[in-house]
Design a protein around this motif. Structure first.
Motif, PDB file in Angstrom:
ATOM      1  N   THR A  82     -24.413  -8.733 -33.426  1.00  0.00           N
ATOM      2  CA  THR A  82     -25.897  -8.082 -33.470  1.00  0.00           C
ATOM      3  C   THR A  82     -26.344  -6.782 -33.101  1.00  0.00           C
ATOM      4  N   PRO A  83     -26.798  -5.409 -33.316  1.00  0.00           N
ATOM      5  CA  PRO A  83     -27.030  -4.333 -32.782  1.00  0.00           C
ATOM      6  C   PRO A  83     -28.278  -4.544 -31.146  1.00  0.00           C
ATOM      7  N   THR A  84     -29.042  -5.918 -31.484  1.00  0.00           N
ATOM      8  CA  THR A  84     -30.084  -6.265 -30.535  1.00  0.00           C
ATOM      9  C   THR A  84     -28.977  -6.736 -29.332  1.00  0.00           C
ATOM     10  N   GLY A  85     -27.872  -7.957 -29.207  1.00  0.00           N
ATOM     11  CA  GLY A  85     -27.509  -7.934 -28.278  1.00  0.00           C
ATOM     12  C   GLY A  85     -26.845  -6.885 -27.619  1.00  0.00           C
ATOM     13  N   PHE A  86     -25.667  -5.559 -28.597  1.00  0.00           N
ATOM     14  CA  PHE A  86     -25.009  -4.815 -27.754  1.00  0.00           C
ATOM     15  C   PHE A  86     -26.106  -3.635 -26.876  1.00  0.00           C
ATOM     16  N   LEU A  87     -27.017  -3.703 -27.484  1.00  0.00           N
ATOM     17  CA  LEU A  87     -28.496  -3.282 -27.210  1.00  0.00           C
ATOM     18  C   LEU A  87     -28.977  -3.641 -25.631  1.00  0.00           C
ATOM     19  N   ARG A  88     -29.038  -4.989 -25.787  1.00  0.00           N
ATOM     20  CA  ARG A  88     -29.120  -6.154 -24.188  1.00  0.00           C
ATOM     21  C   ARG A  88     -28.111  -5.654 -23.201  1.00  0.00           C
ATOM     22  N   ALA A  89     -27.197  -5.405 -24.125  1.00  0.00           N
ATOM     23  CA  ALA A  89     -25.350  -6.083 -22.832  1.00  0.00           C
ATOM     24  C   ALA A  89     -26.079  -4.038 -22.604  1.00  0.00           C
ATOM     25  N   PHE A  90     -25.802  -3.558 -23.573  1.00  0.00           N
ATOM     26  CA  PHE A  90     -25.592  -1.930 -22.752  1.00  0.00           C
ATOM     27  C   PHE A  90     -26.386  -1.635 -21.405  1.00  0.00           C
ATOM     28  N   LYS A  91     -27.207  -1.633 -22.163  1.00  0.00           N
ATOM     29  CA  LYS A  91     -28.797  -2.099 -21.202  1.00  0.00           C
ATOM     30  C   LYS A  91     -29.113  -2.477 -19.698  1.00  0.00           C
ATOM     31  N   THR A  92     -27.962  -3.157 -20.105  1.00  0.00           N
ATOM     32  CA  THR A  92     -27.636  -4.262 -18.880  1.00  0.00           C
ATOM     33  C   THR A  92     -27.060  -3.615 -17.382  1.00  0.00           C
ATOM     34  N   ARG A  93     -25.816  -2.825 -18.126  1.00  0.00           N
ATOM     35  CA  ARG A  93     -24.980  -2.568 -17.394  1.00  0.00           C
ATOM     36  C   ARG A  93     -25.128  -1.146 -17.477  1.00  0.00           C
ATOM     37  N   PHE A  94     -25.712   0.281 -18.324  1.00  0.00           N
ATOM     38  CA  PHE A  94     -25.919   0.964 -17.925  1.00  0.00           C
ATOM     39  C   PHE A  94     -27.366   1.459 -17.541  1.00  0.00           C
ATOM     40  N   GLY A  95     -28.454   0.673 -18.014  1.00  0.00           N
ATOM     41  CA  GLY A  95     -29.520   0.907 -17.407  1.00  0.00           C
ATOM     42  C   GLY A  95     -30.233   2.254 -18.950  1.00  0.00           C
ATOM     43  N   THR A  96     -29.833   2.287 -19.650  1.00  0.00           N
ATOM     44  CA  THR A  96     -30.012   2.883 -20.883  1.00  0.00           C
ATOM     45  C   THR A  96     -29.222   3.144 -21.894  1.00  0.00           C
ATOM     46  N   THR A  97     -30.363   3.044 -22.907  1.00  0.00           N
ATOM     47  CA  THR A  97     -29.439   2.453 -24.557  1.00  0.00           C
ATOM     48  C   THR A  97     -28.640   3.357 -24.846  1.00  0.00           C
ATOM     49  N   PRO A  98     -27.771   2.653 -26.179  1.00  0.00           N
ATOM     50  CA  PRO A  98     -26.738   3.351 -26.490  1.00  0.00           C
ATOM     51  C   PRO A  98     -26.736   4.720 -27.111  1.00  0.00           C
ATOM     52  N   THR A  99     -28.059   5.006 -27.435  1.00  0.00           N
ATOM     53  CA  THR A  99     -28.755   5.985 -29.055  1.00  0.00           C
ATOM     54  C   THR A  99     -29.079   7.086 -27.593  1.00  0.00           C
ATOM     55  N   ALA A 100     -29.442   6.601 -25.965  1.00  0.00           N
ATOM     56  CA  ALA A 100     -29.581   7.511 -25.072  1.00  0.00           C
ATOM     57  C   ALA A 100     -28.422   8.767 -24.369  1.00  0.00           C
ATOM     58  N   TYR A 101     -27.930   7.690 -24.468  1.00  0.00           N
ATOM     59  CA  TYR A 101     -26.488   7.486 -23.409  1.00  0.00           C
ATOM     60  C   TYR A 101     -25.947   8.616 -24.324  1.00  0.00           C
ATOM     61  N   LYS A 102     -25.374   8.084 -25.929  1.00  0.00           N
ATOM     62  CA  LYS A 102     -25.133   9.333 -27.259  1.00  0.00           C
ATOM     63  C   LYS A 102     -25.575  10.392 -26.749  1.00  0.00           C
ATOM     64  N   ARG A 103     -26.679  10.494 -26.989  1.00  0.00           N
ATOM     65  CA  ARG A 103     -26.955  11.975 -26.493  1.00  0.00           C
ATOM     66  C   ARG A 103     -26.783  12.713 -25.171  1.00  0.00           C
ATOM     67  N   SER A 104     -27.067  11.791 -24.377  1.00  0.00           N
ATOM     68  CA  SER A 104     -26.919  12.534 -22.905  1.00  0.00           C
ATOM     69  C   SER A 104     -25.483  13.142 -22.429  1.00  0.00           C
ATOM     70  N   THR A 105     -24.513  11.997 -23.527  1.00  0.00           N
ATOM     71  CA  THR A 105     -23.068  12.882 -23.433  1.00  0.00           C
ATOM     72  C   THR A 105     -22.689  13.752 -24.033  1.00  0.00           C
ATOM     73  N   ILE A 106     -23.581  14.074 -25.451  1.00  0.00           N
ATOM     74  CA  ILE A 106     -23.706  15.371 -26.402  1.00  0.00           C
ATOM     75  C   ILE A 106     -24.099  16.463 -25.747  1.00  0.00           C
ATOM     76  N   LEU A 107     -24.415  16.176 -24.548  1.00  0.00           N
ATOM     77  CA  LEU A 107     -25.358  17.194 -23.190  1.00  0.00           C
ATOM     78  C   LEU A 107     -24.085  18.175 -22.691  1.00  0.00           C
ATOM     79  N   LEU A 108     -24.167  16.628 -22.318  1.00  0.00           N
ATOM     80  CA  LEU A 108     -22.517  16.299 -20.750  1.00  0.00           C
ATOM     81  C   LEU A 108     -20.677  17.451 -21.839  1.00  0.00           C
TER      82      LEU A 108
END
Length: 285
Positions: A82-108
């Motif tokens: 489920t996307p919810t499980g992934f979102l929770r685990a991802f945010k715990t590891r990286f401190g941000t959501t997958p969506t925000a992370y993807k946006r930041s990598t595009i800027l990088l």
């Protein structure tokens, strides 16, 4: 590191798409379940399942950065139903959501899109077998340590060959091998102490297979299509790496789920780091 535990770490990273459990991993290590859990954590600093989960999440972060996959596709590939499980685990590891992370990598990547890498090209490589030594830590430090250890192993080989002659004549001269640095992790994703670097030497398949009898770790680097770029001098490394990823993104290629690596063209003869000539290879489809 304990060689049996190191064997398990290699097994985990090569089976991230499988359901892993401690019973299976204990069998790989040759330990009982009870002893395996304790010994793995002593050597690695986290449980075997936590280690596997972290690698899956870091691979997911890399895919968000360099592949044209939706977040749901990345979540499923990481083993989350489920996307919810992934979102929770991802945010715990990286401190941000997958969506925000993807946006930041595009800027990088946009910061590197205008870097001139005129030598970027698409090439096909055959698979190669290598002997290797792994070290953990920041790349400059871990690469130095790994090459020192691999060089020491090679220097000790002649004595071993005199004691235990090989079954076949081997051609192990530096003139007919590839010196490769396998870079498993992105320093912008993986914590410094967990970054994995392999110093590797590639020879004929039969020669590498023979070296197993003399205590060398071996593996195969996949063949196929790669994006390739050349740079000179270690100070140019970061621009070359991220510049190539930006070039891959711009040209709408998709990265393959295999480690990227560097090929050192003059590393055995050159001591000035700013004169090192290096080719980067990023696997793509």
């Amino acid at each position: 590191m304990n060689s049996q535990i190191q064997k398990v770490t290699y097994f985990i990273e090569n089976h991230l798409d499988n359901e892993l459990d401690v019973v299976t991993l204990a069998k790989v290590a040759g330990y009982s379940h009870f002893h395996f859990c304790r010994i793995f954590k002593i050597h690695i600093g986290e449980s075997a399942i936590s280690y596997a989960t972290r690698l899956k999440l870091e691979r997911a972060a890399s895919q968000l950065m360099s592949e044209n996959k939706s977040i749901i596709e990345v979540a499923l590939h990481a083993g989350y139903q489920t996307p919810t499980g992934f979102l929770r685990a991802f945010k715990t590891r990286f401190g941000t959501t997958p969506t925000a992370y993807k946006r930041s990598t595009i800027l990088l990547l946009n910061q590197y899109k205008d870097i001139k890498i005129n030598t970027a090209q698409i090439v096909e490589r055959e698979c190669v077998d290598v002997v290797f030594v792994r070290e953990l830590g920041e790349y400059q430090k871990s690469s130095d340590n790994a090459w020192k250890k691999l060089t020491a192993q090679m220097n000790a080989l002649e004595k071993k060959l005199n004691i235990q002659p090989p079954k076949r004549k081997m051609e192990l001269g530096m003139g007919n091998c590839e010196a490769l640095g396998i870079c498993h992790d992105d320093p912008k994703i993986t914590n410094e102490e967990n970054i994995r670097y392999d110093a590797a030497l590639a020879w004929e398949k039969e020669d590498v297979a023979e070296l197993v009898n003399y205590g060398f770790d071996t593996k195969t680097i996949a063949g196929g299509k790669y994006a390739k770029v050349f740079y000179k001098g270690v100070s140019q490394g970061e621009d070359a790496w991220y510049g190539l990823y930006a070039w891959i993104e711009k040209n709408e290629y998709t990265c393959r789920d295999e480690p990227s690596f560097e090929k050192y063209l003059n590393g055995t003869t050159e001591t000035d780091l700013e004169k090192f000539e290096v080719e980067i290879y990023v696997p793509i489809v």
